[in-house]
Design a protein around this motif. Structure first.
Motif, PDB file in Angstrom:
ATOM      1  N   LEU A 285     -95.123  24.628  49.422  1.00  0.00           N
ATOM      2  CA  LEU A 285     -95.941  23.695  50.209  1.00  0.00           C
ATOM      3  C   LEU A 285     -96.078  22.368  49.479  1.00  0.00           C
ATOM      4  CD1 LEU A 285     -98.793  26.109  51.362  1.00  0.00           C
ATOM      5  CD2 LEU A 285     -96.872  25.270  52.739  1.00  0.00           C
ATOM      6  N   ASP A 286     -96.267  22.442  48.167  1.00  0.00           N
ATOM      7  CA  ASP A 286     -96.377  21.219  47.368  1.00  0.00           C
ATOM      8  C   ASP A 286     -95.079  20.420  47.384  1.00  0.00           C
ATOM      9  OD1 ASP A 286     -99.007  21.859  46.760  1.00  0.00           O
ATOM     10  OD2 ASP A 286     -98.540  22.672  44.768  1.00  0.00           O
ATOM     11  N   VAL A 287     -93.944  21.115  47.362  1.00  0.00           N
ATOM     12  CA  VAL A 287     -92.643  20.434  47.442  1.00  0.00           C
ATOM     13  C   VAL A 287     -92.523  19.705  48.783  1.00  0.00           C
ATOM     14  CG1 VAL A 287     -90.144  20.823  47.676  1.00  0.00           C
ATOM     15  CG2 VAL A 287     -91.414  21.952  45.841  1.00  0.00           C
ATOM     16  N   LEU A 288     -92.876  20.399  49.866  1.00  0.00           N
ATOM     17  CA  LEU A 288     -92.772  19.792  51.199  1.00  0.00           C
ATOM     18  C   LEU A 288     -93.722  18.607  51.356  1.00  0.00           C
ATOM     19  CD1 LEU A 288     -92.485  23.035  53.359  1.00  0.00           C
ATOM     20  CD2 LEU A 288     -90.657  21.395  52.825  1.00  0.00           C
ATOM     21  N   LYS A 289     -94.870  18.688  50.722  1.00  0.00           N
ATOM     22  CA  LYS A 289     -95.814  17.566  50.774  1.00  0.00           C
ATOM     23  C   LYS A 289     -95.325  16.417  49.894  1.00  0.00           C
ATOM     24  CE  LYS A 289    -100.565  16.263  49.903  1.00  0.00           C
ATOM     25  NZ  LYS A 289    -101.851  16.654  49.371  1.00  0.00           N
ATOM     26  N   LYS A 290     -94.858  16.750  48.704  1.00  0.00           N
ATOM     27  CA  LYS A 290     -94.401  15.710  47.767  1.00  0.00           C
ATOM     28  C   LYS A 290     -93.215  14.930  48.330  1.00  0.00           C
ATOM     29  CE  LYS A 290     -92.908  14.901  43.062  1.00  0.00           C
ATOM     30  NZ  LYS A 290     -92.567  15.458  41.772  1.00  0.00           N
ATOM     31  N   ASN A 291     -92.282  15.630  48.984  1.00  0.00           N
ATOM     32  CA  ASN A 291     -91.127  14.904  49.530  1.00  0.00           C
ATOM     33  C   ASN A 291     -91.420  14.336  50.924  1.00  0.00           C
ATOM     34  OD1 ASN A 291     -90.663  16.900  51.483  1.00  0.00           O
ATOM     35  ND2 ASN A 291     -88.885  17.759  50.444  1.00  0.00           N
ATOM     36  N   GLN A 292     -92.673  14.444  51.340  1.00  0.00           N
ATOM     37  CA  GLN A 292     -93.189  13.842  52.579  1.00  0.00           C
ATOM     38  C   GLN A 292     -92.579  14.442  53.854  1.00  0.00           C
ATOM     39  OE1 GLN A 292     -92.679   9.636  51.904  1.00  0.00           O
ATOM     40  NE2 GLN A 292     -94.464   9.543  50.572  1.00  0.00           N
ATOM     41  N   THR A 293     -92.117  15.693  53.755  1.00  0.00           N
ATOM     42  CA  THR A 293     -91.683  16.396  54.958  1.00  0.00           C
ATOM     43  C   THR A 293     -92.892  16.636  55.846  1.00  0.00           C
ATOM     44  OG1 THR A 293     -89.864  17.459  53.789  1.00  0.00           O
ATOM     45  CG2 THR A 293     -90.568  18.482  55.833  1.00  0.00           C
ATOM     46  N   PHE A 294     -94.007  17.027  55.230  1.00  0.00           N
ATOM     47  CA  PHE A 294     -95.293  17.191  55.895  1.00  0.00           C
ATOM     48  C   PHE A 294     -96.297  16.345  55.133  1.00  0.00           C
ATOM     49  CE2 PHE A 294     -93.113  21.069  57.111  1.00  0.00           C
ATOM     50  CZ  PHE A 294     -93.505  21.287  58.415  1.00  0.00           C
ATOM     51  N   SER A 295     -97.243  15.751  55.845  1.00  0.00           N
ATOM     52  CA  SER A 295     -98.234  14.921  55.148  1.00  0.00           C
ATOM     53  C   SER A 295     -99.297  15.770  54.460  1.00  0.00           C
ATOM     54  CB  SER A 295     -98.881  13.918  56.103  1.00  0.00           C
ATOM     55  OG  SER A 295     -99.514  14.584  57.168  1.00  0.00           O
TER      56      SER A 295
END
Length: 140
Positions: free
Chosen positions: A20-30
């Motif tokens: 989840l942190d990866v997806l947030k960090k790469n801005q896939t999800f805000s």
């Protein structure tokens, strides 16, 4: 159909939280919660195989009340429907409903991580749109 209590905390496993942190960090999800909810909905729709999630080591993410009420209602209805479809008893309370959601969200995270391995943010976002279109029949 059991509703989630808004003050109930969503608690992913460390592995899921890391992704989840990866997806947030790469801005896939805000927000990480948006990715977790998407993963749960994806796994419910796919009737993914689930298993109990150990409570030890899970990390508090956020209160479920932060999730839009209509989204929570859709997840709750999804849990109700999938329990009926699989011949499982309806959750007895909010805690049991949240635990079932957690099992699906954790399964969904694993499925999506595998599906998105090696993909860029743009490719993942295009795939999210494709998933939504496939599942709803709507172009967004």
């Amino acid at each position: 159909m059991k509703r989630f209590e808004p003050k109930r905390t969503i608690r992913p496993t460390p592995e899921a939280k890391g992704y989840l942190d990866v997806l947030k960090k790469n801005q896939t999800f805000s927000r990480a919660i948006d990715a977790y909810v998407f993963a749960g909905a994806y796994a419910i729709k796919k009737n993914a195989d689930i298993s109990p999630v150990p409570s030890q080591g899970r990390q508090d993410l956020i209160y479920v009340g932060i999730v839009d009420d209509e989204v929570r209602l859709a997840l709750e209805a999804g849990i109700h429907t999938i329990c009926q479809r699989n011949g499982q008893p309806e959750p007895k309370d909010s805690g049991e409903a949240m635990e079932i959601f957690t099992q699906y969200a954790e399964a969904g995270i694993k499925l999506l991580k595998e599906r998105w391995e090696g993909k860029t943010r743009g490719q993942i976002q295009n795939d999210i749109l494709k998933i939504i279109e496939e599942e709803t029949g709507s172009p967004y």
